[in-house]
Design a protein around this motif. Sequence first.
Motif, PDB file in Angstrom:
ATOM      1  N   ASP A  29      -4.011   3.432   2.520  1.00  0.00           N
ATOM      2  CA  ASP A  29      -3.640   3.605   3.931  1.00  0.00           C
ATOM      3  C   ASP A  29      -2.179   3.295   4.237  1.00  0.00           C
ATOM      4  O   ASP A  29      -1.819   3.025   5.379  1.00  0.00           O
ATOM      5  CB  ASP A  29      -4.577   2.797   4.841  1.00  0.00           C
ATOM      6  CG  ASP A  29      -4.556   1.306   4.558  1.00  0.00           C
ATOM      7  OD1 ASP A  29      -3.982   0.900   3.515  1.00  0.00           O
ATOM      8  OD2 ASP A  29      -5.115   0.548   5.363  1.00  0.00           O
ATOM      9  N   SER A  42      -7.351   2.674   9.294  1.00  0.00           N
ATOM     10  CA  SER A  42      -5.926   2.835   9.618  1.00  0.00           C
ATOM     11  C   SER A  42      -5.595   4.281   9.983  1.00  0.00           C
ATOM     12  O   SER A  42      -4.772   4.527  10.865  1.00  0.00           O
ATOM     13  CB  SER A  42      -5.055   2.438   8.429  1.00  0.00           C
ATOM     14  OG  SER A  42      -5.391   1.153   7.986  1.00  0.00           O
ATOM     15  N   HIS A  55       0.821  -1.229   0.000  1.00  0.00           N
ATOM     16  CA  HIS A  55       0.000   0.000   0.000  1.00  0.00           C
ATOM     17  C   HIS A  55       0.845   1.264   0.000  1.00  0.00           C
ATOM     18  O   HIS A  55       1.956   1.281   0.537  1.00  0.00           O
ATOM     19  CB  HIS A  55      -0.917  -0.002   1.227  1.00  0.00           C
ATOM     20  CG  HIS A  55      -1.853  -1.165   1.226  1.00  0.00           C
ATOM     21  ND1 HIS A  55      -3.080  -1.117   0.605  1.00  0.00           N
ATOM     22  CD2 HIS A  55      -1.728  -2.418   1.709  1.00  0.00           C
ATOM     23  CE1 HIS A  55      -3.671  -2.297   0.726  1.00  0.00           C
ATOM     24  NE2 HIS A  55      -2.864  -3.109   1.401  1.00  0.00           N
ATOM     25  N   HIS A 101       2.513  -1.629   4.753  1.00  0.00           N
ATOM     26  CA  HIS A 101       1.858  -0.318   4.872  1.00  0.00           C
ATOM     27  C   HIS A 101       2.847   0.766   5.309  1.00  0.00           C
ATOM     28  O   HIS A 101       2.702   1.921   4.938  1.00  0.00           O
ATOM     29  CB  HIS A 101       0.733  -0.354   5.913  1.00  0.00           C
ATOM     30  CG  HIS A 101      -0.521  -1.034   5.464  1.00  0.00           C
ATOM     31  ND1 HIS A 101      -0.612  -2.394   5.299  1.00  0.00           N
ATOM     32  CD2 HIS A 101      -1.753  -0.543   5.167  1.00  0.00           C
ATOM     33  CE1 HIS A 101      -1.849  -2.707   4.921  1.00  0.00           C
ATOM     34  NE2 HIS A 101      -2.561  -1.602   4.830  1.00  0.00           N
ATOM     35  N   HIS A 140      -6.072  -0.011  -1.491  1.00  0.00           N
ATOM     36  CA  HIS A 140      -7.479  -0.348  -1.253  1.00  0.00           C
ATOM     37  C   HIS A 140      -8.385   0.458  -2.197  1.00  0.00           C
ATOM     38  O   HIS A 140      -8.362   1.697  -2.172  1.00  0.00           O
ATOM     39  CB  HIS A 140      -7.886   0.006   0.181  1.00  0.00           C
ATOM     40  CG  HIS A 140      -7.150  -0.762   1.239  1.00  0.00           C
ATOM     41  ND1 HIS A 140      -7.406  -2.084   1.505  1.00  0.00           N
ATOM     42  CD2 HIS A 140      -6.180  -0.391   2.104  1.00  0.00           C
ATOM     43  CE1 HIS A 140      -6.626  -2.489   2.503  1.00  0.00           C
ATOM     44  NE2 HIS A 140      -5.861  -1.486   2.881  1.00  0.00           N
TER      45      HIS A 140
HETATM   46 MN    MN Z   1      -4.753  -1.500   4.778  1.00  0.00          MN
END
Ligand code: MN
Length: 307
Positions: free
Chosen positions: A32, A153, A27, A268, A57
Amino acid sequence: MNKISSTSPNAARHPDPWRLNIDLHCHSTVSDGTLGPREVVRRAHRNGVQAMALTDHDEVGGLADASDEAARLGLCFIPGVEISVSWADETIHIVGLRIDPLNPELVQGLANVRGGRQARAQEMADGLARAGIAGSYEGALKYVGNPKLISRSHFARHLVEVGACSSMKQVFERYLIRGKPGYVPHRWARLAQAVGWIIGAGGVAVLAHPARYRLDQTGLWALVTEFREAGGRGIEVVSGSHSESDFARFGKWSQDFGLAASRGSDFHDPEESKYDLGLLPRLSRSLVPLWADWPELMQMQPTLADV
Ligand code: MN
Ligand code: AMP
Ligand code: MN
Ligand code: MN
């Protein structure tokens, strides 16, 4: 359980796909993550990743920059997305890989899935305010890189920052999962819809981190069966969202259902994520890697240790 081959029998296969360093789930700030799309690619390259997918996402807005950066560095870039799905009262994530990010049905579908996030976030903030945490909407917004993609998040990072909790994990457990004050039920895409958008955009659909869902064996069986019937072809086995025992458990599901196995860090952020980009175990040789017959990888030299 019947076995179906997940790759066409006549397709050329890479001689040693298990030892390629492939990371097919991560990501950026477009959803996020905390690094921009170009930074994510640079970090993957530094870590020795040979081919990667960015899978924000419900968003493909980071793919152009990420792809450009990858081309500059000579890293193979796979356009991806992670779609939020509501299935049997649970939220499921479906990763789409090798998609055409300009496909109109996919673009429109993702816009619809994103649609309710702002109102949902306002409701989450109302719930948190009733639990004594004021101003969380504004707080979460400070972490948001893309106004269309406010997520749990972002709230979690804010709640850690203000000292309401000591970790992201604790925020989720105390405030953001079902039954907790900041949880707001939401209707995402339907499973067959999400898989259909991915296939329609020329991509392959992969069931993300199956260990994460609150489903018993029967529920999981129903999910995987429906996913495969909808046209799903892959399942994440080695995932940053899995424990080591999950690697073996879902390797077995991959074999039993004839779904090709995928590998992705679900990165992330450098501090938050369990595995950094590309720095996770390789797939077992008993599994069919999802990328074994991808033409863009055919000439790549293996780099992972053969342990
Ligand atoms: Mn996520
Ligand atoms: P949302 O799409 O707004 O429901 O947010 C879901 C995101 O929250 C996931 O993609 C994860 O990045 C994060 N998440 C979910 N559960 C947890 C958890 N227990 N600990 C940390 N992050 C989580
Ligand atoms: Mn996910
Ligand atoms: Mn993810």
